[in-house]
Design a protein around this motif. Structure first.
Motif, PDB file in Angstrom:
ATOM      1  N   LEU A  10      11.875  49.869  76.580  1.00  0.00           N
ATOM      2  CA  LEU A  10      10.285  49.477  77.108  1.00  0.00           C
ATOM      3  C   LEU A  10      10.271  48.474  75.435  1.00  0.00           C
ATOM      4  O   LEU A  10      10.827  48.103  74.889  1.00  0.00           O
ATOM      5  CB  LEU A  10       9.126  50.865  76.097  1.00  0.00           C
ATOM      6  CG  LEU A  10       9.761  52.116  77.235  1.00  0.00           C
ATOM      7  CD1 LEU A  10       9.014  53.176  76.393  1.00  0.00           C
ATOM      8  CD2 LEU A  10       9.072  51.862  77.916  1.00  0.00           C
ATOM      9  N   PRO A  11       8.603  48.040  76.392  1.00  0.00           N
ATOM     10  CA  PRO A  11       8.702  46.588  75.332  1.00  0.00           C
ATOM     11  C   PRO A  11       8.671  46.691  74.146  1.00  0.00           C
ATOM     12  O   PRO A  11       7.738  48.015  73.362  1.00  0.00           O
ATOM     13  CB  PRO A  11       7.327  45.871  76.229  1.00  0.00           C
ATOM     14  CG  PRO A  11       7.372  46.323  77.567  1.00  0.00           C
ATOM     15  CD  PRO A  11       8.511  47.418  77.420  1.00  0.00           C
ATOM     16  N   GLY A  12       9.006  45.800  72.755  1.00  0.00           N
ATOM     17  CA  GLY A  12       9.149  46.157  71.596  1.00  0.00           C
ATOM     18  C   GLY A  12       7.679  46.980  71.438  1.00  0.00           C
ATOM     19  O   GLY A  12       7.149  47.574  70.313  1.00  0.00           O
ATOM     20  N   GLN A  13       6.885  46.271  71.871  1.00  0.00           N
ATOM     21  CA  GLN A  13       5.773  46.728  70.769  1.00  0.00           C
ATOM     22  C   GLN A  13       5.149  48.607  70.904  1.00  0.00           C
ATOM     23  O   GLN A  13       3.998  48.419  70.053  1.00  0.00           O
ATOM     24  CB  GLN A  13       4.034  45.578  71.767  1.00  0.00           C
ATOM     25  CG  GLN A  13       3.092  45.858  71.210  1.00  0.00           C
ATOM     26  CD  GLN A  13       2.693  45.283  71.998  1.00  0.00           C
ATOM     27  OE1 GLN A  13       1.444  43.847  72.020  1.00  0.00           O
ATOM     28  NE2 GLN A  13       1.486  45.694  73.209  1.00  0.00           N
ATOM     29  N   VAL A  14       5.457  48.684  71.800  1.00  0.00           N
ATOM     30  CA  VAL A  14       5.599  50.637  72.057  1.00  0.00           C
ATOM     31  C   VAL A  14       5.950  51.046  70.962  1.00  0.00           C
ATOM     32  O   VAL A  14       4.619  52.138  70.386  1.00  0.00           O
ATOM     33  CB  VAL A  14       6.225  50.412  73.259  1.00  0.00           C
ATOM     34  CG1 VAL A  14       6.007  52.304  73.309  1.00  0.00           C
ATOM     35  CG2 VAL A  14       5.282  50.232  74.988  1.00  0.00           C
ATOM     36  N   PHE A  15       6.903  50.569  70.482  1.00  0.00           N
ATOM     37  CA  PHE A  15       7.622  51.373  69.598  1.00  0.00           C
ATOM     38  C   PHE A  15       6.865  51.143  67.757  1.00  0.00           C
ATOM     39  O   PHE A  15       6.500  51.582  66.740  1.00  0.00           O
ATOM     40  CB  PHE A  15       8.957  50.998  68.759  1.00  0.00           C
ATOM     41  CG  PHE A  15       9.725  51.727  70.598  1.00  0.00           C
ATOM     42  CD1 PHE A  15       9.697  53.344  71.110  1.00  0.00           C
ATOM     43  CD2 PHE A  15      10.437  50.962  71.117  1.00  0.00           C
ATOM     44  CE1 PHE A  15      10.528  53.385  71.886  1.00  0.00           C
ATOM     45  CE2 PHE A  15      10.487  51.509  72.920  1.00  0.00           C
ATOM     46  CZ  PHE A  15      10.427  52.586  73.003  1.00  0.00           C
ATOM     47  N   GLU A  16       6.665  49.469  67.886  1.00  0.00           N
ATOM     48  CA  GLU A  16       6.773  48.712  67.004  1.00  0.00           C
ATOM     49  C   GLU A  16       4.871  48.774  66.470  1.00  0.00           C
ATOM     50  O   GLU A  16       4.565  48.836  65.181  1.00  0.00           O
ATOM     51  CB  GLU A  16       6.676  47.458  67.411  1.00  0.00           C
ATOM     52  CG  GLU A  16       8.385  47.410  67.307  1.00  0.00           C
ATOM     53  CD  GLU A  16       8.728  45.682  67.645  1.00  0.00           C
ATOM     54  OE1 GLU A  16       7.832  44.906  67.434  1.00  0.00           O
ATOM     55  OE2 GLU A  16       9.662  45.862  68.076  1.00  0.00           O
ATOM     56  N   ASN A  17       4.246  48.808  67.507  1.00  0.00           N
ATOM     57  CA  ASN A  17       2.622  48.812  66.726  1.00  0.00           C
ATOM     58  C   ASN A  17       1.695  49.290  68.307  1.00  0.00           C
ATOM     59  O   ASN A  17       1.043  49.136  69.078  1.00  0.00           O
ATOM     60  CB  ASN A  17       2.406  47.031  67.329  1.00  0.00           C
ATOM     61  CG  ASN A  17       1.034  46.773  66.637  1.00  0.00           C
ATOM     62  OD1 ASN A  17       0.486  47.775  65.732  1.00  0.00           O
ATOM     63  ND2 ASN A  17       0.744  46.053  66.813  1.00  0.00           N
ATOM     64  N   PRO A  18       2.105  51.083  68.214  1.00  0.00           N
ATOM     65  CA  PRO A  18       1.569  51.798  69.125  1.00  0.00           C
ATOM     66  C   PRO A  18      -0.450  51.669  69.221  1.00  0.00           C
ATOM     67  O   PRO A  18      -0.906  50.749  67.528  1.00  0.00           O
ATOM     68  CB  PRO A  18       1.340  53.267  68.259  1.00  0.00           C
ATOM     69  CG  PRO A  18       2.132  53.646  67.473  1.00  0.00           C
ATOM     70  CD  PRO A  18       2.475  51.140  66.349  1.00  0.00           C
ATOM     71  N   ASN A  19      -1.049  51.270  69.746  1.00  0.00           N
ATOM     72  CA  ASN A  19      -2.584  51.024  69.847  1.00  0.00           C
ATOM     73  C   ASN A  19      -3.265  52.502  69.490  1.00  0.00           C
ATOM     74  O   ASN A  19      -3.390  53.431  70.480  1.00  0.00           O
ATOM     75  CB  ASN A  19      -2.289  50.339  71.711  1.00  0.00           C
ATOM     76  CG  ASN A  19      -4.165  49.599  71.681  1.00  0.00           C
ATOM     77  OD1 ASN A  19      -5.008  50.019  70.783  1.00  0.00           O
ATOM     78  ND2 ASN A  19      -4.316  49.309  72.894  1.00  0.00           N
TER      79      ASN A  19
ATOM     80  N   SER B  28       9.957  34.778  77.483  1.00  0.00           N
ATOM     81  CA  SER B  28       9.700  35.747  76.666  1.00  0.00           C
ATOM     82  C   SER B  28      10.883  34.835  75.245  1.00  0.00           C
ATOM     83  O   SER B  28      10.634  35.094  74.713  1.00  0.00           O
ATOM     84  CB  SER B  28       9.124  37.082  76.067  1.00  0.00           C
ATOM     85  OG  SER B  28      10.214  37.946  77.054  1.00  0.00           O
ATOM     86  N   GLU B  29      11.938  34.815  76.836  1.00  0.00           N
ATOM     87  CA  GLU B  29      13.527  34.643  75.509  1.00  0.00           C
ATOM     88  C   GLU B  29      13.301  33.246  75.183  1.00  0.00           C
ATOM     89  O   GLU B  29      13.862  33.100  74.338  1.00  0.00           O
ATOM     90  CB  GLU B  29      14.329  35.016  76.646  1.00  0.00           C
ATOM     91  CG  GLU B  29      15.224  36.470  77.266  1.00  0.00           C
ATOM     92  CD  GLU B  29      15.459  37.171  78.207  1.00  0.00           C
ATOM     93  OE1 GLU B  29      16.118  38.128  77.524  1.00  0.00           O
ATOM     94  OE2 GLU B  29      16.508  35.534  78.658  1.00  0.00           O
ATOM     95  N   GLN B  30      12.909  32.344  75.777  1.00  0.00           N
ATOM     96  CA  GLN B  30      12.092  30.893  75.557  1.00  0.00           C
ATOM     97  C   GLN B  30      11.630  30.927  74.073  1.00  0.00           C
ATOM     98  O   GLN B  30      11.743  30.362  73.600  1.00  0.00           O
ATOM     99  CB  GLN B  30      11.864  30.016  76.584  1.00  0.00           C
ATOM    100  CG  GLN B  30      12.551  29.502  77.763  1.00  0.00           C
ATOM    101  CD  GLN B  30      12.067  29.347  78.994  1.00  0.00           C
ATOM    102  OE1 GLN B  30      11.171  29.086  78.941  1.00  0.00           O
ATOM    103  NE2 GLN B  30      12.490  29.224  79.731  1.00  0.00           N
ATOM    104  N   THR B  31      10.584  31.598  73.953  1.00  0.00           N
ATOM    105  CA  THR B  31       9.798  31.593  73.051  1.00  0.00           C
ATOM    106  C   THR B  31      10.015  32.457  72.169  1.00  0.00           C
ATOM    107  O   THR B  31       9.488  32.286  70.980  1.00  0.00           O
ATOM    108  CB  THR B  31       8.139  32.110  73.109  1.00  0.00           C
ATOM    109  OG1 THR B  31       8.694  33.494  73.583  1.00  0.00           O
ATOM    110  CG2 THR B  31       7.687  31.456  75.050  1.00  0.00           C
ATOM    111  N   GLY B  32      11.486  33.486  72.178  1.00  0.00           N
ATOM    112  CA  GLY B  32      11.927  34.283  71.783  1.00  0.00           C
ATOM    113  C   GLY B  32      10.506  35.570  70.972  1.00  0.00           C
ATOM    114  O   GLY B  32      11.206  35.615  69.810  1.00  0.00           O
ATOM    115  N   GLU B  33       9.725  35.900  71.267  1.00  0.00           N
ATOM    116  CA  GLU B  33       8.983  36.707  71.095  1.00  0.00           C
ATOM    117  C   GLU B  33       9.285  37.970  72.367  1.00  0.00           C
ATOM    118  O   GLU B  33       8.094  37.519  73.503  1.00  0.00           O
ATOM    119  CB  GLU B  33       7.316  36.392  71.278  1.00  0.00           C
ATOM    120  CG  GLU B  33       7.119  35.118  69.777  1.00  0.00           C
ATOM    121  CD  GLU B  33       6.049  34.922  69.201  1.00  0.00           C
ATOM    122  OE1 GLU B  33       5.016  35.370  69.360  1.00  0.00           O
ATOM    123  OE2 GLU B  33       5.390  33.417  68.442  1.00  0.00           O
ATOM    124  N   THR B  34       9.851  38.551  72.035  1.00  0.00           N
ATOM    125  CA  THR B  34       9.470  39.507  73.131  1.00  0.00           C
ATOM    126  C   THR B  34       9.279  40.902  73.219  1.00  0.00           C
ATOM    127  O   THR B  34       8.607  41.964  74.694  1.00  0.00           O
ATOM    128  CB  THR B  34      11.228  39.270  73.138  1.00  0.00           C
ATOM    129  OG1 THR B  34      11.766  40.608  71.904  1.00  0.00           O
ATOM    130  CG2 THR B  34      11.975  38.375  73.813  1.00  0.00           C
TER     131      THR B  34
END
Ligand code: SF4
Lengths: 73, 611
Positions: free
Chosen positions: B567-576, B435-441
């Motif tokens: 935690l992975p950023g998605q948890v904070f940025e985009n709750p399911n 993910s650090e290579q793709t830049g989408e972490t």
């Protein structure tokens, strides 16, 4: 009064997945658990989707869900 | 282990453990009895190995100075039920701080290998340096004590883990084995190599019923050291079961905690597989890279549906009455039981199933089996693959790994083979690096560089404080589903009290599925009955807590900074919105929780590491 009871996992075996059952007024989660012969230890109890204690009183029309309390590993 | 007095707390040096140091560069071995320094040393496992690791300053995992430590717990090889664990510890090639320093890790496994090692007379082996050629090590119980031989292992190269075990079994009939698969041999491309441990069932049936010390790339470390296999050869030396020990074992079986993992036919809930029913009730079963869809697609993996295609049989490790394994067998045309398909545990089932878009149990079993045979950690591999698939869904024009997509069984199968054979380092080196290579972490499911198990991060903010695997070293992964608690006080309390004690099982040699907390009198009774040592529940809890905090201190020493405890950023940025458990893990909650946990832990961590 009528309570919808939902059971999950191995709790369904020999019982049911979902059923509407009659209970006397002032019944609690414990009343239902005892009625179904389910050990009250290691049990997740939900009333209308919210976690509740065994002593929680239920009311006509409530949905009670009982799930085995497992763990990972 | 030599025990010269009964009180390991006031006088730990009267307990001595047998250490063997193998220099793989020279092929020589030395042995000594080492007096314990504290109760963590006495209890064993990572409680002891981390003190050895703390004495070394290691800046890259693949260096000769990084030791691979094999040890056992105080109850391994005893008559206490489930007492058969062995542990592997090292600085990890997989788990690494942003500064680039490797983190200390341990990984635990069952099977009968730990017992056999104990019965050779050894409690610990430290593998130093690396061999110039592929070798395997044989430890056996000679007339004058434990014996060591280092032998060439070229004939084992390229075989799957199971094939290596069966090849060695032909030569060493009364032994058990710890081996690596092709993944560990390709350690430069695969940082998630597992160590594969033989079981009695496996050796008798010839089927691949291994156990695994999977987390943190300990199999890759073995590969780096050119150590292809370890043989522990001894006659069985299980002691006589005393009446009091019979009571201990009865309580292991009867306590409600272990009953949960027992077979349905035995009145239990049927092992960790049953977690899927519980979590699906909240739509919290990971699907499509930890993003539940709110539908019922995972129902294909429910037990009654799987039983339509497979014969499910409960089996166990050596002498274990909990019998938590759910082994799936193919059915022959006449309905009789055919060959083994796979073992269904919650983690591999989800990570090679719903989380990569596959809900057909026949396909899932094949992928699990493949991962096991190639010798990779199912959690790390599964979570890295789901990232690739998620990335490809977001970038159909510039995909990774030939554009493989969710649910594409054949392509995913091929990807696993290529990874395990060392041909796909972008997957084999784990999701943090990729993910650090793709830049989408933000949707890379790891914490501190170690991939997450199959429990959603939005339901467990305490992942940040797990020191060696999200659910193996912090017992909070089911806390929300079990208790429904979302308060700050609740989470600070559960992390700093019960949660961290999870690691105690990785000291004493028992399996976590005994199901009681470290403060339970059953643990101190078991130790007393097996060894004669008098140690109270409070003393055990204190030692386990110290060992955990030492691990956390060691993380900080390896360069982890505060913002890596996240935690992975998605948890904070985009709750399911599909998950019906409360969404309570906001950035604010998390920051306050961390602040309060550190305020409790940091003063206690002082002085736990050598200067
Ligand atoms: S509980 Fe399961 S994994 Fe643990 S020792 Fe028993 S059979 Fe093995």
């Amino acid at each position: 009064m009528q309570i919808t009871v939902k059971l999950y996992g191995s709790l369904c075996i020999g019982r049911f997945h979902s059923a509407v059952r009659e209970y006397p007024d002032s019944s609690t989660i414990q009343t239902i658990v005892t009625d179904l012969g389910i050990p009250s230890e290691y049990l997740i109890r939900l009333k209308n989707g919210y976690h509740v204690p065994l002593e929680e009183v239920v009311q006509n029309g409530d949905t009670v869900s009982l799930l085995p309390m497992l763990d990972g590993g | 282990m030599r025990i010269l007095s009964q009180n390991p707390v006031t006088d730990p040096s009267t307990v001595l453990y047998r250490r063997c140091v193998v220099d793989l560069e020279t092929g020589t071995a030395t042995q000594e009895d080492v007096p314990c320094k504290n109760l963590e040393d006495v209890l064993g496992g990572f409680g002891r190995s981390y003190q050895i690791l703390a004495e070394r300053k290691i800046s890259e995992a693949y260096c000769p100075e990084n030791p691979l430590i094999l040890n056992i717990g105080i109850l391994t090889g005893s008559t206490v039920m489930t007492g058969l664990r062995s542990y592997f510890s090292s600085y990890s090639p997989l788990k690494q701080s942003r500064k680039g320093l490797p983190s200390a890790m341990w990984s635990a496994g069952s099977g009968n290998f730990g017992n056999k090692l104990k019965w050779t007379g050894l409690d610990e082996v430290i593998f130093e340096n690396r061999s110039a050629t592929p070798v395997y090590a044989v430890f056996s119980d000679g007339e004058n004590g434990p014996q060591v031989e280092i032998k060439p292992a070229v004939h084992l190269l390229g075989l799957t883990g199971h094939e290596k075990i069966m090849a060695l079994h032909k030569e060493y009939a009364d032994a058990h084995f710890a081996v690596i698969g092709p993944a560990g041999e390709n350690f430069n491309s695969v940082y998630m190599g597992a160590i594969i441990l033989s079981t009695d069932n496996q050796l008798k049936s010839g089927e691949g019923k291994s156990r695994f010390a999977g987390r943190g790339g300990m199999g890759s470390m073995m590969g780096y050291k050119n150590l292809i296999a370890i043989v522990a050869q001894s006659s069985d030396k299980m002691g006589k079961i005393t009446p009091d020990m019979r009571d201990v074992n009865r309580d292991v079986i009867k306590n409600g905690g272990s009953a949960r993992f027992q077979p349905v036919s035995q009145g239990g809930h049927g092992g960790t597989w049953a977690n899927i029913d519980v979590l699906q009730a909240f739509h919290a079963v990971p699907e499509n890279n930890f993003r539940p869809k709110g539908d019922e697609d995972v129902a294909g993996l429910f037990r009654p549906n799987v039983e339509k295609d497979f014969d499910v049989h409960s089996e166990a490790c050596f002498r274990c009455g909990i019998r938590c394994h759910n082994n799936l067998y193919h059915r022959n045309a006449d309905g009789s039981r055919g060959a083994l398909a796979a073992k269904f545990d919650f983690e591999p089932l989800i990570l090679f199933g719903s989380n990569i878009g596959i809900n057909d149990s026949r396909q899932v079993t094949e992928l699990i089996h493949l991962c096991d045979y190639l010798g990779m950690d199912a959690i790390s591999l599964g979570s890295t693959i789901s990232y690739v698939l998620d990335y490809n869904a977001r970038h159909p024009d510039q995909p990774l790994c030939d554009g493989v997509a969710f649910g594409q069984f054949d392509q995913i199968r091929e990807l696993i083979v290529r990874t395990g054979r060392g041909k796909l380092s972008e997957v084999g080196r784990g999701v943090k690096r990729l993910s650090e290579q793709t830049g989408e972490t933000s949707y890379a499911m790891h914490v501190k560089g170690l991939e997450l198990p199959a429990y959603l991060p939005e339901t467990n903010p305490a992942y940040a404080f797990a020191i060696a695997g999200g659910h193996m070293s912090m017992g909070t992964h089911m806390y929300l589903a079990k208790e429904g608690k979302t308060g700050l006080d609740d989470w600070v309390e559960v992390i700093t009290r019960q949660g961290l004690l999870q690691v105690g099982y990785d000291m004493i040699g028992l399996c976590k599925f005994v199901g009681v907390g470290m403060g339970h009198e059953l643990i101190s009774r078991a130790i007393g009955e097996a060894t004669g040592l008098k140690v109270s529940s409070e003393e055990i809890v204190t030692a386990v807590r110290r060992a955990y905090l030492r691990g956390l201190a060691l993380e900080l020493r390896q360069g982890y900074e505060d913002d890596e405890y996240t935690l992975p950023g998605q948890v904070f940025e985009n709750p399911n919105p599909n998950v019906t458990l409360p969404a309570f893990v906001t950035r604010e909650f998390f920051a306050r929780m961390k602040q309060r946990v550190w305020a409790i832990f940091k003063p206690e961590m002082e002085g736990l590491l050598p200067e």
